[in-house]
Design a protein around this motif. Structure first.
Motif, short mmCIF file in Angstrom:
data_model
loop_
_atom_site.label_atom_id
_atom_site.label_comp_id
_atom_site.label_asym_id
_atom_site.label_seq_id
_atom_site.Cartn_x
_atom_site.Cartn_y
_atom_site.Cartn_z
N UNK A 270 1.14 -1.04 0.10
CA UNK A 270 0.18 0.27 0.00
C UNK A 270 0.72 1.53 0.13
N UNK A 271 1.67 1.48 1.38
CA UNK A 271 2.54 2.88 0.81
C UNK A 271 3.26 2.80 -0.53
N UNK A 272 3.44 1.63 -0.97
CA UNK A 272 4.31 1.80 -2.38
C UNK A 272 3.61 2.27 -3.96
N UNK A 273 2.43 1.93 -3.27
CA UNK A 273 1.45 2.45 -4.90
C UNK A 273 0.43 3.14 -4.39
N UNK A 274 0.71 4.35 -3.17
CA UNK A 274 -0.17 5.05 -2.81
C UNK A 274 0.65 6.69 -2.25
N UNK A 275 -0.24 7.60 -2.59
CA UNK A 275 -0.20 8.88 -2.25
C UNK A 275 -0.87 9.04 -1.93
N UNK A 276 -1.19 10.65 -0.35
CA UNK A 276 -1.49 11.15 0.10
C UNK A 276 -1.16 12.37 0.00
N UNK A 277 -2.44 13.79 -0.19
CA UNK A 277 -2.36 14.97 -0.29
C UNK A 277 -3.01 15.77 -0.37
N UNK A 278 -2.17 16.96 0.81
CA UNK A 278 -3.69 18.13 1.40
C UNK A 278 -3.38 19.09 0.66
N UNK A 286 -1.89 24.06 13.62
CA UNK A 286 -0.68 24.38 13.42
C UNK A 286 0.07 22.66 13.55
N UNK A 287 -0.31 22.07 14.13
CA UNK A 287 0.64 20.63 14.36
C UNK A 287 0.10 19.65 12.87
N UNK A 288 -0.47 20.55 12.20
CA UNK A 288 -0.50 19.29 11.17
C UNK A 288 0.56 19.52 10.34
N UNK A 289 1.05 20.18 10.61
CA UNK A 289 2.62 20.91 8.78
C UNK A 289 3.41 19.96 9.88
N UNK A 290 3.74 19.97 10.81
CA UNK A 290 4.95 18.84 10.71
C UNK A 290 4.92 17.55 11.04
N UNK A 291 3.59 17.20 10.90
CA UNK A 291 2.70 15.82 11.13
C UNK A 291 3.01 15.58 9.50
N UNK A 292 2.61 16.14 8.85
CA UNK A 292 2.78 15.27 7.71
C UNK A 292 4.63 15.99 6.94
N UNK A 293 5.23 16.38 7.18
CA UNK A 293 6.73 16.45 6.94
C UNK A 293 7.52 15.05 7.62
N UNK A 294 7.22 14.84 8.94
CA UNK A 294 7.13 13.59 9.54
C UNK A 294 6.77 12.28 8.51
N UNK A 295 5.94 12.09 8.38
CA UNK A 295 5.32 10.76 7.98
C UNK A 295 6.46 11.27 6.67
N UNK A 296 6.15 12.51 5.02
CA UNK A 296 7.08 12.85 3.65
C UNK A 296 7.82 11.68 3.93
N UNK A 297 9.27 12.42 5.35
CA UNK A 297 10.20 11.62 5.79
C UNK A 297 10.54 10.54 6.02
N UNK A 298 9.58 10.23 6.74
CA UNK A 298 9.41 8.39 6.40
C UNK A 298 8.39 7.51 5.50
N UNK A 299 7.70 7.65 5.17
CA UNK A 299 7.01 7.36 3.84
C UNK A 299 7.30 7.17 2.76
N UNK A 300 7.54 8.78 1.99
CA UNK A 300 7.92 9.31 1.05
C UNK A 300 6.57 9.49 -0.09
N UNK A 301 4.93 9.50 0.44
CA UNK A 301 4.35 9.30 -0.43
C UNK A 301 3.23 10.72 0.60
N UNK A 302 4.07 11.38 1.21
CA UNK A 302 2.87 12.26 1.81
C UNK A 302 3.37 13.66 1.31
N UNK A 303 2.75 14.78 0.65
CA UNK A 303 2.69 16.05 0.14
C UNK A 303 2.12 16.44 0.85
#
Length: 422
Positions: A270-278, A286-303
């Motif tokens: 799932x992680x390799x074949x999907x993406x989540x875009x906000x 405001x807490x969402x921005x660092x949360x997204x950055x953390x997910x993007x760094x870990x999985x590379x599929x969040x923008x």
């Protein structure tokens, strides 16, 4: 035409100065409306802001304006409070007069005495008030008491239970001061869904109500607009889940992030074949921005793509495989209608108040909790190409049959005519 804003003169008095412009359930009034000008009656639309800060409410008002103008049976004018972006937003109304009053506070209440003065010199036969809990409702109530003319109120989900539990003391004070009487005096309460009818009745029982949904108009050739600015080559072939709208706690953004982390951790395919875009602007979360950055760094599929407007909005919607909206509270989310209009099915909660989507199989249902959001992500990803194609066709057909400008415009004109007739 001339748009106007209200300012204070040197003596502190409120004045109006020109600015460059660019089947109904109705309570009888007994007081005749003002005589129509140029053979057509005038409808005044009253909204706290016409700018992008107003989110779906501002967009719904602009679309309603376009629908009424297209019918050709009423003239329209707009009354609002000036906010950053006012000039740009006003241009979208073309030749329609837009009257902006300056606010005298720094709160969301929007104290604006000039709004009352401008309304009192208006020749409008019917006033349509959008949204609640602001000074603009008091302005409309005073206009009605002075002129005897009818008004229609669209709460836009602002009497929903989740909303009512927030800032309860302030809402109680406003209700006691005038808002309950304001609602009871309305010719009709225009609600967007059957669920909203129930919400309104829980707060102020036995009001005359009419259910007419919002609608959207998509560009004729969305594909021709090209890819959105946030698109990356590695997104090709992936299932793209798009969150589109205001970044707010009630939208379930943090729960969506938690669900995404759990799903990607437990299912590497799932992680390799999907993406989540906000796509959206931050409103207190405001807490969402660092949360997204953390997910993007870990999985590379969040923008985190930020706010998208105009053609950028349509590019973003069209690039998605699914729009996901795990909201805890909504009126009627325009973003869902916009996604359906371009053939993008949705994964959404029943709190979005669009049961038509589930019935037509244009949407998958989730609950606004982490576990069920995770389940919904997996279910959407697992759909076959044939099942996805069926959902796409269902979304497009639902837009044409239920949420088109023509059907909504005709029903709203009938509501205004009934209010005017008393």
């Amino acid at each position: 035409m001339i748009a106007r804003s209200t300012t204070r003169n040197a003596r502190g008095r409120t004045g109006v100065q020109p600015v460059a412009a660019h089947e109904a359930s109705v309570r009888t009034s007994g007081t005749p409306s003002a005589a129509p000008l140029n053979g057509l009656p005038t409808l005044a639309l009253l909204v706290p802001t016409i700018t992008r800060a107003g989110g779906g409410v501002s967009e719904a008002v602009r679309l309603l304006h376009d629908a009424v103008i297209a019918e050709g049976r009423w003239t329209v004018e707009v009354h609002t409070i000036i906010a950053p972006g006012f000039d740009e937003a006003r241009a979208a109304y073309g030749a329609t007069p837009v009257y902006g009053a300056r606010r005298r506070d720094r709160t969301r209440y929007g104290f604006s005495p000039g709004l009352v003065k401008r309304l009192l010199i208006s020749d409008a036969q019917v006033l349509h008030v959008h949204g609640l809990w602001g000074f603009h409702c008091l302005a409309a109530y005073l206009w009605h008491l002075k002129t005897g003319r009818p008004y229609v109120v669209t709460p836009h989900g602002m009497l929903e239970r989740w909303i009512m539990q927030r800032s309860r003391l302030l809402k109680t004070a406003i209700s006691i001061a005038y808002q309950r009487r304001f609602l009871r005096r309305a010719a009709s309460i225009h609600v967007l869904t059957g669920k909203e009818r129930s919400d309104v009745n829980d707060v102020v029982p036995n009001l005359p109500m009419t259910v007419v949904p919002n609608f959207v108009v998509a560009p004729e050739n969305v594909v021709g607009l090209g890819r959105p600015s946030w698109w990356r080559k590695d997104l090709g072939g992936r299932t793209v889940f798009l969150f589109f709208g205001r970044i707010h706690a009630k939208k379930g953004c943090m729960e969506l992030c938690d669900a995404w982390e759990r799903r990607c951790t437990s299912d590497p395919t799932f992680a390799a074949n999907t993406a989540l875009v906000f796509c959206g602007w931050t409103d207190g979360l405001d807490a969402l921005t660092p949360r997204i950055a953390s997910l993007a760094e870990r999985f590379g599929n969040v923008i985190h793509a930020g706010a998208q407007f105009g053609d950028d909005k349509w590019r973003s919607l069209a690039a998605a495989s699914f729009m996901i909206l795990p909201s805890k509270s909504e009126g009627l989310p325009l973003a869902v209608l916009e996604s359906w209009a371009v053939g993008v099915p949705t994964v959404m909660t029943r709190e979005c108040n669009l049961p038509e989507g589930f019935a037509a199989k244009a949407a998958l249902a989730i609950k606004p909790d982490v576990g069920d959001i995770e389940r919904g992500l997996g279910s959407a990803y697992a759909l076959t190409d044939i099942e996805r194609a069926e959902m796409i066709a269902a979304a497009q057909e639902l837009t044409k049959s239920t949420f088109s400008r023509g059907s909504v415009g005709t029903r709203m004109i009938a509501l205004y005519e009934a209010a005017r007739a008393g």
